[in-house]
Design a protein around this motif. Sequence first.
Motif, PDB file in Angstrom:
ATOM      1  N   ALA A 204      15.480   0.097  -0.247  1.00  0.00           N
ATOM      2  CA  ALA A 204      14.990   0.668   1.003  1.00  0.00           C
ATOM      3  C   ALA A 204      14.387   2.053   0.799  1.00  0.00           C
ATOM      4  CB  ALA A 204      16.117   0.726   2.026  1.00  0.00           C
ATOM      5  N   SER A 205      14.819   2.737  -0.267  1.00  0.00           N
ATOM      6  CA  SER A 205      14.349   4.101  -0.537  1.00  0.00           C
ATOM      7  C   SER A 205      13.107   4.135  -1.422  1.00  0.00           C
ATOM      8  CB  SER A 205      15.461   4.916  -1.208  1.00  0.00           C
ATOM      9  OG  SER A 205      16.601   4.993  -0.385  1.00  0.00           O
ATOM     10  N   GLU A 206      12.697   2.996  -1.943  1.00  0.00           N
ATOM     11  CA  GLU A 206      11.530   2.963  -2.822  1.00  0.00           C
ATOM     12  C   GLU A 206      10.253   3.268  -2.038  1.00  0.00           C
ATOM     13  OE1 GLU A 206      11.358  -0.772  -4.819  1.00  0.00           O
ATOM     14  OE2 GLU A 206      13.120  -0.375  -6.072  1.00  0.00           O
ATOM     15  N   PRO A 207       9.295   3.954  -2.650  1.00  0.00           N
ATOM     16  CA  PRO A 207       8.020   4.214  -1.967  1.00  0.00           C
ATOM     17  C   PRO A 207       7.203   2.924  -1.841  1.00  0.00           C
ATOM     18  CG  PRO A 207       7.920   4.964  -4.244  1.00  0.00           C
ATOM     19  CD  PRO A 207       9.346   4.546  -4.003  1.00  0.00           C
ATOM     20  N   VAL A 208       6.359   2.889  -0.834  1.00  0.00           N
ATOM     21  CA  VAL A 208       5.438   1.769  -0.679  1.00  0.00           C
ATOM     22  C   VAL A 208       4.063   2.205  -1.158  1.00  0.00           C
ATOM     23  CG1 VAL A 208       6.764   0.850   1.261  1.00  0.00           C
ATOM     24  CG2 VAL A 208       4.819   2.376   1.703  1.00  0.00           C
ATOM     25  N   SER A 209       3.140   1.276  -1.231  1.00  0.00           N
ATOM     26  CA  SER A 209       1.792   1.601  -1.698  1.00  0.00           C
ATOM     27  C   SER A 209       1.089   2.531  -0.709  1.00  0.00           C
ATOM     28  CB  SER A 209       0.981   0.316  -1.861  1.00  0.00           C
ATOM     29  OG  SER A 209       0.721  -0.268  -0.594  1.00  0.00           O
ATOM     30  N   VAL A 210       0.060   3.192  -1.203  1.00  0.00           N
ATOM     31  CA  VAL A 210      -0.727   4.097  -0.357  1.00  0.00           C
ATOM     32  C   VAL A 210      -1.313   3.341   0.829  1.00  0.00           C
ATOM     33  CG1 VAL A 210      -2.779   5.574  -0.298  1.00  0.00           C
ATOM     34  CG2 VAL A 210      -1.250   5.638  -2.285  1.00  0.00           C
ATOM     35  N   ALA A 211      -1.701   2.093   0.604  1.00  0.00           N
ATOM     36  CA  ALA A 211      -2.305   1.294   1.676  1.00  0.00           C
ATOM     37  C   ALA A 211      -1.304   0.966   2.778  1.00  0.00           C
ATOM     38  CB  ALA A 211      -2.890   0.012   1.086  1.00  0.00           C
ATOM     39  N   LEU A 212      -0.024   0.784   2.407  1.00  0.00           N
ATOM     40  CA  LEU A 212       0.990   0.397   3.388  1.00  0.00           C
ATOM     41  C   LEU A 212       1.637   1.592   4.073  1.00  0.00           C
ATOM     42  CD1 LEU A 212       2.838  -2.479   1.473  1.00  0.00           C
ATOM     43  CD2 LEU A 212       1.207  -2.701   3.356  1.00  0.00           C
ATOM     44  N   GLN A 213       1.584   2.771   3.459  1.00  0.00           N
ATOM     45  CA  GLN A 213       2.291   3.944   3.986  1.00  0.00           C
ATOM     46  C   GLN A 213       1.955   4.249   5.455  1.00  0.00           C
ATOM     47  OE1 GLN A 213       4.819   5.677   2.644  1.00  0.00           O
ATOM     48  NE2 GLN A 213       4.907   6.832   4.573  1.00  0.00           N
ATOM     49  N   PRO A 214       0.684   4.174   5.876  1.00  0.00           N
ATOM     50  CA  PRO A 214       0.382   4.472   7.289  1.00  0.00           C
ATOM     51  C   PRO A 214       1.093   3.541   8.273  1.00  0.00           C
ATOM     52  CG  PRO A 214      -1.622   4.541   5.966  1.00  0.00           C
ATOM     53  CD  PRO A 214      -0.545   3.987   5.085  1.00  0.00           C
ATOM     54  N   LEU A 215       1.377   2.305   7.844  1.00  0.00           N
ATOM     55  CA  LEU A 215       2.067   1.361   8.729  1.00  0.00           C
ATOM     56  C   LEU A 215       3.482   1.826   9.022  1.00  0.00           C
ATOM     57  CD1 LEU A 215       0.897  -2.005   7.100  1.00  0.00           C
ATOM     58  CD2 LEU A 215       0.032  -0.964   9.214  1.00  0.00           C
ATOM     59  N   LEU A 216       4.116   2.442   8.021  1.00  0.00           N
ATOM     60  CA  LEU A 216       5.493   2.907   8.198  1.00  0.00           C
ATOM     61  C   LEU A 216       5.583   4.103   9.142  1.00  0.00           C
ATOM     62  CD1 LEU A 216       6.955   2.765   4.562  1.00  0.00           C
ATOM     63  CD2 LEU A 216       7.233   1.100   6.390  1.00  0.00           C
ATOM     64  N   GLU A 217       4.482   4.772   9.351  1.00  0.00           N
ATOM     65  CA  GLU A 217       4.488   5.982  10.178  1.00  0.00           C
ATOM     66  C   GLU A 217       4.319   5.685  11.658  1.00  0.00           C
ATOM     67  OE1 GLU A 217       1.434   8.236   8.271  1.00  0.00           O
ATOM     68  OE2 GLU A 217       2.598   8.481   6.406  1.00  0.00           O
ATOM     69  N   LYS A 218       4.146   4.426  12.012  1.00  0.00           N
ATOM     70  CA  LYS A 218       4.026   4.027  13.414  1.00  0.00           C
ATOM     71  C   LYS A 218       5.402   3.629  13.958  1.00  0.00           C
ATOM     72  CE  LYS A 218      -0.715   2.304  12.895  1.00  0.00           C
ATOM     73  NZ  LYS A 218      -1.347   3.323  13.759  1.00  0.00           N
ATOM     74  N   ASN A 219       5.502   3.480  15.269  1.00  0.00           N
ATOM     75  CA  ASN A 219       6.694   2.910  15.895  1.00  0.00           C
ATOM     76  C   ASN A 219       6.487   1.403  15.997  1.00  0.00           C
ATOM     77  OD1 ASN A 219       8.080   5.366  16.366  1.00  0.00           O
ATOM     78  ND2 ASN A 219       6.798   5.768  18.154  1.00  0.00           N
ATOM     79  N   TYR A 220       7.288   0.666  15.273  1.00  0.00           N
ATOM     80  CA  TYR A 220       7.074  -0.784  15.188  1.00  0.00           C
ATOM     81  C   TYR A 220       8.408  -1.517  15.133  1.00  0.00           C
ATOM     82  CZ  TYR A 220       8.311  -0.141  10.274  1.00  0.00           C
ATOM     83  OH  TYR A 220       8.979   0.172   9.108  1.00  0.00           O
ATOM     84  N   ILE A 221       8.329  -2.814  15.385  1.00  0.00           N
ATOM     85  CA  ILE A 221       9.433  -3.725  15.078  1.00  0.00           C
ATOM     86  C   ILE A 221       8.937  -4.695  14.023  1.00  0.00           C
ATOM     87  CG2 ILE A 221      10.516  -3.462  17.333  1.00  0.00           C
ATOM     88  CD1 ILE A 221       9.336  -6.136  18.157  1.00  0.00           C
ATOM     89  N   VAL A 222       9.861  -5.313  13.293  1.00  0.00           N
ATOM     90  CA  VAL A 222       9.440  -6.130  12.158  1.00  0.00           C
ATOM     91  C   VAL A 222      10.217  -7.435  12.107  1.00  0.00           C
ATOM     92  CG1 VAL A 222      11.074  -5.052  10.526  1.00  0.00           C
ATOM     93  CG2 VAL A 222       8.955  -6.077   9.660  1.00  0.00           C
ATOM     94  N   ALA A 223       9.508  -8.495  11.717  1.00  0.00           N
ATOM     95  CA  ALA A 223      10.113  -9.792  11.391  1.00  0.00           C
ATOM     96  C   ALA A 223       9.768 -10.101   9.943  1.00  0.00           C
ATOM     97  CB  ALA A 223       9.574 -10.891  12.306  1.00  0.00           C
TER      98      ALA A 223
END
Length: 394
Positions: A204-223
């Motif tokens: 859970a603490s691992e970084p994600v790719s540069v392309a995916l990082q902006p998605l994590l900065e939004k308020n979202y729910i996930v399946a």
Amino acid sequence: MGSKRLLFLLNNFLDGGTETVAITYLNNIVQSTSHTVTLAIALNTNEQEVFLDRLDSRIKVVHLINNNLLTYRRRRNHYSKKNFFVDTLDEIFLNPVRRVLLTQRINALAKNHDVVIDFDCRHGAFLKKYQNKKVIAFFHFSLDKHLSTERRKQRFVTKMSVYDHLVLVCNGMYDEALRMCPEMKDKFVRIYNPVDIDALSEKASEPVSVALQPLLEKNYIVAIERLEENQKDISTLIKAFSQLKENKRNGDVESLYVIGEGASRNMLEELINRLGAADYVKLLGFITNPQPFIRNASFVVHGAKYEGFGLVLLEALMQGKVVVSSDCPVGPREILNDGKAGFLVPVGDIDAMENAMAEVAANIKEAENRVINSKEHIASFLPKASIAALERLF
């Protein structure tokens, strides 16, 4: 207990929950016991074996069939719709070859091991009763759904004759097994699928790719689930979230992310476009490590028509996340402690799913108390207990 030589069998090693659970067992066995472990993968699916690097280096990995022609159908069907012509030719001409090779190679391996563990219950036809060896199978799906006809039930009972024990991964499955096959009750044992909370926290603490990082900065729910509508029910999640947005009941939640891949992608994309939801429902495809998306989500949602367990629900709870899930057979109700640790919704009920999402979105801190108050319940799913229960079968 003395050291045992363990042979684990899997038909393939793809990107699903069964493989994730297998990794937890395999790694924790070699790290916490004196047993030696071999993992025999029946079909080599090459680049689709995305989880291999998660295995401890002490685990010996063997592929039983490496020939690309003999594995073509399985590799093709993983993410694509089935092709009747190709599948028929494969079944007539190639499957007999595979069966002969698997029988020979599995039994040759079994001679040098003390315990054989058929982890996806796919290899009974290739095994036999061995002297001085235990043969154990794991079953990961609802038996009620799997044994939908009397013919299938009889085939299942016959298939089970080679196993000394059949592991059901939750109490719901165990109860189904006793009800449907009472004559086999002495074989049945319930062992929960484990989650290694330390390994989960690292991922859970691992970084994600540069392309995916902006998605994590939004308020979202996930399946997080395969795009396979024959078992999953992602369409209900999409329709419910679309209603949630239209009715302005989504609070701070901007988007629904769906992580996973599968043959229903085109149908789900068409649904999203038809609902005009493309701006806020995103099919992100397969992501090797989805745990950062759970960690950063407002909450987690899950839609399914049936399950065997629902591992992602437990992974979410262990990260302190609220879960809203279909109350499908058989795992979610047990993992969510009859709704005390999360929210359960009738299968396929779009309005009920919308209402549950709206309740959590409006009262996230209050909803999180369900998870905080469920630590003792969650502890029953840690690897130590599951491995000890498995060892007792040896």
